[in-house]
Scaffold this motif. Structure first.
Motif, PDB file in Angstrom:
ATOM      1  N   SER A  62       0.795   0.677 -28.719  1.00 17.09           N
ATOM      2  CA  SER A  62      -0.584   1.487 -29.173  1.00 17.09           C
ATOM      3  C   SER A  62      -1.474   0.788 -27.996  1.00 17.09           C
ATOM      4  O   SER A  62      -2.752   1.387 -28.073  1.00 17.09           O
ATOM      5  N   GLY A  63      -1.365  -0.274 -27.330  1.00 11.94           N
ATOM      6  CA  GLY A  63      -2.428  -0.909 -26.688  1.00 11.94           C
ATOM      7  C   GLY A  63      -2.469  -0.204 -25.184  1.00 11.94           C
ATOM      8  O   GLY A  63      -1.853   0.967 -25.040  1.00 11.94           O
ATOM      9  N   PRO A  64      -3.379  -0.637 -24.427  1.00  9.27           N
ATOM     10  CA  PRO A  64      -3.390  -0.128 -22.838  1.00  9.27           C
ATOM     11  C   PRO A  64      -2.169  -0.482 -22.139  1.00  9.27           C
ATOM     12  O   PRO A  64      -1.603  -1.547 -22.588  1.00  9.27           O
ATOM     13  N   ASN A  65      -2.136   0.146 -21.174  1.00 12.14           N
ATOM     14  CA  ASN A  65      -0.742   0.049 -20.434  1.00 12.14           C
ATOM     15  C   ASN A  65      -1.238   0.302 -18.798  1.00 12.14           C
ATOM     16  O   ASN A  65      -1.522   1.423 -18.451  1.00 12.14           O
ATOM     17  N   VAL A  66      -0.998  -0.962 -18.109  1.00 12.19           N
ATOM     18  CA  VAL A  66      -1.575  -1.066 -16.771  1.00 12.19           C
ATOM     19  C   VAL A  66      -0.838  -0.035 -16.165  1.00 12.19           C
ATOM     20  O   VAL A  66      -1.834   0.823 -15.154  1.00 12.19           O
ATOM     21  N   ALA A  67       0.272   0.023 -16.076  1.00 12.03           N
ATOM     22  CA  ALA A  67       1.015   1.141 -14.615  1.00 12.03           C
ATOM     23  C   ALA A  67       0.692   2.403 -15.287  1.00 12.03           C
ATOM     24  O   ALA A  67       0.641   3.174 -14.314  1.00 12.03           O
ATOM     25  N   SER A  68       0.731   2.801 -16.469  1.00 11.05           N
ATOM     26  CA  SER A  68       0.622   4.181 -16.968  1.00 11.05           C
ATOM     27  C   SER A  68      -0.800   4.509 -16.651  1.00 11.05           C
ATOM     28  O   SER A  68      -1.209   5.630 -15.959  1.00 11.05           O
ATOM     29  N   GLU A  69      -1.754   3.747 -16.941  1.00 13.36           N
ATOM     30  CA  GLU A  69      -3.297   3.904 -16.411  1.00 13.36           C
ATOM     31  C   GLU A  69      -3.474   4.175 -14.898  1.00 13.36           C
ATOM     32  O   GLU A  69      -4.180   5.042 -14.733  1.00 13.36           O
ATOM     33  N   MET A  70      -2.800   3.388 -14.035  1.00 19.77           N
ATOM     34  CA  MET A  70      -3.052   3.399 -12.775  1.00 19.77           C
ATOM     35  C   MET A  70      -2.315   4.578 -12.229  1.00 19.77           C
ATOM     36  O   MET A  70      -2.791   5.389 -11.422  1.00 19.77           O
ATOM     37  N   ALA A  71      -1.176   5.029 -12.850  1.00 19.33           N
ATOM     38  CA  ALA A  71      -0.707   6.175 -12.457  1.00 19.33           C
ATOM     39  C   ALA A  71      -1.483   7.506 -12.488  1.00 19.33           C
ATOM     40  O   ALA A  71      -1.652   8.400 -11.883  1.00 19.33           O
ATOM     41  N   THR A  72      -2.051   7.334 -13.912  1.00 16.43           N
ATOM     42  CA  THR A  72      -2.970   8.567 -14.390  1.00 16.43           C
ATOM     43  C   THR A  72      -4.090   8.683 -13.399  1.00 16.43           C
ATOM     44  O   THR A  72      -4.717   9.751 -13.237  1.00 16.43           O
ATOM     45  N   HIS A  73      -4.663   7.393 -13.263  1.00 16.83           N
ATOM     46  CA  HIS A  73      -5.941   7.510 -12.407  1.00 16.83           C
ATOM     47  C   HIS A  73      -5.544   8.056 -11.010  1.00 16.83           C
ATOM     48  O   HIS A  73      -6.178   8.753 -10.462  1.00 16.83           O
ATOM     49  N   ALA A  74      -4.609   7.789 -10.448  1.00 14.26           N
ATOM     50  CA  ALA A  74      -4.039   8.337  -9.019  1.00 14.26           C
ATOM     51  C   ALA A  74      -3.603   9.704  -9.124  1.00 14.26           C
ATOM     52  O   ALA A  74      -4.161  10.387  -8.042  1.00 14.26           O
ATOM     53  N   LEU A  75      -3.232  10.148 -10.073  1.00 15.72           N
ATOM     54  CA  LEU A  75      -2.830  11.723 -10.375  1.00 15.72           C
ATOM     55  C   LEU A  75      -4.245  12.458 -10.442  1.00 15.72           C
ATOM     56  O   LEU A  75      -4.140  13.414  -9.600  1.00 15.72           O
ATOM     57  N   SER A  76      -5.132  11.992 -11.020  1.00 24.13           N
ATOM     58  CA  SER A  76      -6.439  12.418 -11.301  1.00 24.13           C
ATOM     59  C   SER A  76      -7.213  12.518  -9.976  1.00 24.13           C
ATOM     60  O   SER A  76      -7.735  13.483  -9.566  1.00 24.13           O
ATOM     61  N   ALA A  77      -7.158  11.399  -9.266  1.00 22.92           N
ATOM     62  CA  ALA A  77      -7.794  11.300  -8.078  1.00 22.92           C
ATOM     63  C   ALA A  77      -7.146  12.409  -6.921  1.00 22.92           C
ATOM     64  O   ALA A  77      -7.984  12.678  -6.076  1.00 22.92           O
ATOM     65  N   ALA A  78      -5.696  12.210  -6.889  1.00 25.20           N
ATOM     66  CA  ALA A  78      -5.079  13.191  -5.881  1.00 25.20           C
ATOM     67  C   ALA A  78      -5.628  14.640  -6.086  1.00 25.20           C
ATOM     68  O   ALA A  78      -5.926  15.263  -5.232  1.00 25.20           O
ATOM     69  N   HIS A  79      -5.535  15.070  -7.371  1.00 29.76           N
ATOM     70  CA  HIS A  79      -6.041  16.205  -7.765  1.00 29.76           C
ATOM     71  C   HIS A  79      -7.683  16.366  -7.330  1.00 29.76           C
ATOM     72  O   HIS A  79      -7.837  17.789  -6.780  1.00 29.76           O
ATOM     73  N   ALA A  80      -8.399  15.690  -7.766  1.00 30.29           N
ATOM     74  CA  ALA A  80      -9.843  15.665  -7.004  1.00 30.29           C
ATOM     75  C   ALA A  80      -9.881  15.829  -5.720  1.00 30.29           C
ATOM     76  O   ALA A  80     -10.861  16.446  -5.064  1.00 30.29           O
ATOM     77  N   ALA A  81      -9.090  15.252  -4.923  1.00 37.69           N
ATOM     78  CA  ALA A  81      -9.420  14.861  -3.699  1.00 37.69           C
ATOM     79  C   ALA A  81      -8.526  16.341  -2.811  1.00 37.69           C
ATOM     80  O   ALA A  81      -8.457  16.186  -1.585  1.00 37.69           O
TER      81      ALA A  81
END
Length: 835
Positions: A62-81
């Motif tokens: 249930s805690g934060p997940n470094v790799a998953s959060e990095m991937a989600t950020h990159a997916l969101s940024a890719a879409h925004a770009a």
């Protein structure tokens, strides 16, 4: 001893009578209990019970997940770009605190995937089997990796509808380059991926390169000194990774594919480069298509002379909490997606450069699944062999066939060499077959995951499996399930006839790929317009967890209904919800609703009436707006002459998608259209309940879409559309990205509500009345007609016709950063909207 055994199994009454006497009955099943009114126990005994697999539950965090959060950020940024998120081949989530602690206590890492779905292929983790089954960790460094995938016969054919590309999958060569120097400082790690995205139906492939910062934290905009010609500005706005996309090229199956990644020194700086070699019918090329040079040196500093290494480390997880391993795997086509393989026939090789021998050598050991990437597949069974016949002449190699995706060790990791055919003559032929590998041998305990994995019988009747002990469960909704123990030591044929039993209700999905298979999942009818097949709808509870599986990016494995290629008349009337558990599975399960509902897929069908059903659909973590992935509740692909009437869509993201087929090198509007959508209600559910707050960057909430179309000549009227974005008609072929100006009809002439209409081919379904209870019918009710839409800014003044939901400029990525198409929501218009 004759090693070919033919066995007949028949399910009779509530007591499943076994006529199976194996030569070595190591797994003789427990005798079932006497008949009882409640069949829950019988379903559980046959492997279709309600309990959650321990292998899946063990990974919940249930805690934060470094790799998953990095991937989600990159997916969101890719879409925004304006880039396509499905060209980001993302890492899987990091190890949980419990997995990190386990590695520290046992002195070695463990592969992080502990259940299906997973990326399937070959991987070397720096682990091998020692004396007495002991796990022996080590560290292997090399400057070059080579993988080869040779498809045989019809090759590999996926059947998924998650990315508008139902025939696509990815082949990835992945590894971490360690001790990269940046700005004079050594010790950085970068995950490099040489990827082929293949479209089996259209016979073309796309080359993709990803380079991710695995040192922790964002990738500096000046971290790269130079890179290949197609990666310009691809990483600057994305923060964590660099990507290159190479224009598609035609390649037919079968083919031999080699992927290379090399670490070297270029101009005194660390560098990696990527090469692909393809040979097959009409193709023979070697293409060094991309490179990345890191900004390693400071002004006036000495140049680097020794290249960094690709590292397989059996002792430690890397800074991102993942394994440093070498892997060649099959997965979904980017973005953390999932692909289900209908057929798989290939050999796989994975090798590292041995500087002392000046040659590529097979990895010292191998597993059947990867540990770094988030894209997954099911339907691929991986075994291994040795000797002649390996790809590129490698001594030890993998064999991939259609079958259950069981996670296991291969050479020097527990599994015996070779595989044997298990042929199942099952009636009905579209029953589901659930395999559970036994895990009771000392030398297998560290390598074989004991889990249940399902394989639809509509795909194949023969599975090639490594020798060993298995439980086999066979079942289909409204039939008594059957379970048997197998000691597979040679070719084996089983004949299993399931007995109809409506008391079991719906406990499997309903799949049919031929008209004949429709009868097996129907309660009545003969398949004619006046006597349609009526699909089972007697659900007594949630589906067993084996059908509720999803991957780490919340792409489900199974649709609840999947009809493909059928032409008989079918009524999916008051259909079941196909509810499954979600919050108890792997990360990010705790962030999801406690339950989800499987999708409904209709591929190249006609004569289907989906009517009077309550449809909620699938809520996932990456439902980006406007939608990128097709996790729609209901999908009609390449399908014509169907009726969608009187349904209540309470969506958690995207409700209804209809789109035509297409190809890249040829026609772009193949099939699809001429469907009728009438009398449906489209609303968005309130925020789904979960044990934790839904992550803020999961944008399935408050941006739901009702109707999305990319095909011709549908009639869409008398629908109540109250989703935040009402409708979206694309100006391009959704499969190929090629511009296409579709023509749709969004209303009929205004007339009395008492007038009765019938869609062609559906004489039993009268279409009359007004969905808002008025005396007139014609057009649709749009919640934001006469308002300014607070979600997307659409302005639709009252009495201004047509209603168009014209709101947002959307950038759609096709191939390469210079190919964009601008569009707006809901092309066309309703000239007779309901008041």
């Amino acid at each position: 001893m004759d090693r070919l055994r033919v066995v007949t199994l028949v399910a009779l009454g509530l007591i499943a009578t076994m006529l199976f006497m194996p030569i070595s009955a190591v797994l003789a099943p427990t005798a079932p209990a006497a008949a009882a009114p409640d069949v829950t126990a019988e379903l559980a005994a046959a492997g279709f019970g309600p309990s959650v697999p321990a292998s899946a539950a063990a990974t919940v965090s249930s805690g934060p997940n470094v790799a998953s959060e990095m991937a989600t950020h990159a997916l969101s940024a890719a879409h925004a770009a304006g880039l396509s998120p499905n060209k980001a081949f993302v890492p899987r989530p990091s190890a949980s605190p419990g997995q990190v602690a386990q590695a520290a206590s046992q002195g070695h890492v463990s592969p992080l995937y502990t259940g299906t779905p997973a990326p399937m292929g070959l991987a070397y983790y720096g682990l091998k089997e020692g004396a007495g089954g002991k796990v022996v960790p080590s560290i292997l460094n090399t400057t070059s990796l080579w993988a080869q995938v040779d498809t045989q016969g019809t090759g590999i054919q996926p059947l998924d509808l998650f990315q508008s590309s139902p025939d696509s999958y990815g082949i990835q060569l992945n590894a971490v380059a360690t001790n990269i120097t940046l700005f004079g400082q050594p010790g950085y790690s970068f995950w490099t991926q040489n990827v082929v995205e293949y479209y089996a139906g259209s016979n073309f492939l796309v080359l993709v390169t990803n380079v991710w910062n695995f040192s922790g934290g964002p990738l500096s905009g000046n971290a790269l000194y130079a890179h290949g010609p197609y990666g310009t500005n691809a990483y600057g706005a994305l923060g964590f990774y660099y990507a290159e996309y190479f224009v598609p090229m035609p390649v037919t199956q079968p083919f031999n594919l080699s992927l290379y990644m090399n670490s070297s020194i270029v101009g005194g700086r660390d560098a990696v480069n990527f090469t692909v070699a393809i040979s097959g019918p009409g193709e023979n090329l070697t293409l060094p298509y991309d490179y990345v040079v890191f900004n390693s040196t400071l002004p006036n500093a000495a140049p680097l002379t020794v290249p960094s290494n690709y590292t397989a480390d059996g002792f430690h997880y890397n800074p991102l909490g993942l394994t440093n391993d070498f892997e060649v795997i099959l997965g979904g086509p980017g973005g953390g997606s999932q692909a289900d393989l209908a057929s798989a026939d290939a050999t796989l090789g994975l090798a590292y450069w041995d500087a002392a021998k000046h040659a590529y050598e097979p990895t010292p050991a191998a597993y059947s699944y990867g540990g770094e990437t988030g894209e997954t597949v099911t339907g691929a069974s991986v075994a291994w062999n040795s000797g002649s016949g390996g790809p590129g002449g490698l001594a030890d190699y993998g064999t991939m066939t259609t079958g259950p995706s069981i996670l296991r060790g291969l050479w020097n990791a527990g599994a015996s060499m070779g595989s044997y055919p298990l042929t199942l003559n099952v009636k009905p032929g579209n029953a589901f077959e659930v395999f559970t590998a036994a895990n009771n041998s000392a030398h297998l305990a560290n390598f074989l995951i004991s889990e249940s994995v399902a394989e639809p019988g509509v795909y194949t009747s023969t599975y090639w499996l490594p020798a060993g002990e298995y439980w086999l469960g066979v079942g289909l909704s409204d039939y008594q399930p059957f379970r048997v123990g197998i000691d597979l030591t040679g070719p084996l044929t089983l004949t299993i006839h399931l007995k109809p039993d409506a008391r079991t209700g719906i406990y499997t999905p309903l799949w049919a790929f031929t008209n004949n298979q429709l009868a097996a999942i129907s309660s009545s009818g003969s398949g004619t317009p006046t006597s349609p097949y009526v699909l089972f709808n007697n659900a007594h509870g949630a589906l067993p967890p084996v059908f509720g599986l999803y991957n780490d990016y919340v792409f489900p494995v199974f649709p609840g209904i999947f009809l493909m290629g059928t032409t008989a008349s079918v009524a999916a009337d008051r259909t079941a919800s196909f509810t499954t558990q979600t919050s108890t599975f792997q990360y990010p399960g705790p962030y999801l609703p406690a339950t989800n509902q499987l999708q409904l897929w209709f591929w190249n069908v006609s004569g289907v009436a989906l009517e009077r059903s309550m449809i909620s659909g699938w809520f996932g973590g990456t439902t980006y707006y406007p939608a990128v992935f097709d996790t729609s509740n209901v999908i009609f692909y390449e399908s014509s002459g169907n009726l969608i009437a009187g349904n209540d869509f309470a969506t958690e993201g995207q409700a209804l998608l209809l789109f035509s087929g297409g190809t890249i090198f040829g026609s772009v509007n193949v099939g699809g259209g001429n469907n009728t959508i009438w009398g449906n209600t489209f609303t968005e559910q309130a925020a789904p309940t979960s044990t934790l707050s839904v992550a803020a960057n999961w944008s399935g909430l408050a941006v739901g879409m009702g109707i999305q179309v990319a095909e011709e000549n549908d009639l869409i009227y008398n629908n109540y559309v109250a989703t935040p974005t009402t409708a979206w008609m694309l100006p391009l072929n959704l499969y190929s990205g090629t511009p296409f100006a579709y023509t749709e009809t969004w209303n009929i002439s205004v007339q009395k509500a008492s007038v009765v209409h019938y869609a062609a081919g559906f004489p039993l379904v009268p279409l009359k009345g007004s969905i808002v209870g008025s005396r007139l019918q014609g057009g649709n009710f749009w919640w934001d007609y006469g308002t300014t839409n607070s979600y997307n800014g659409a302005v639709n003044p009252l009495h201004s016709l047509p209603y168009v939901e014209n709101a947002t400029t959307l950038i759609l990525y096709v191939y390469g950063p210079s190919y964009y198409y601008s569009t707006y929501l809901y092309n066309g218009g309703d000239y007779a909207p309901l008041p």
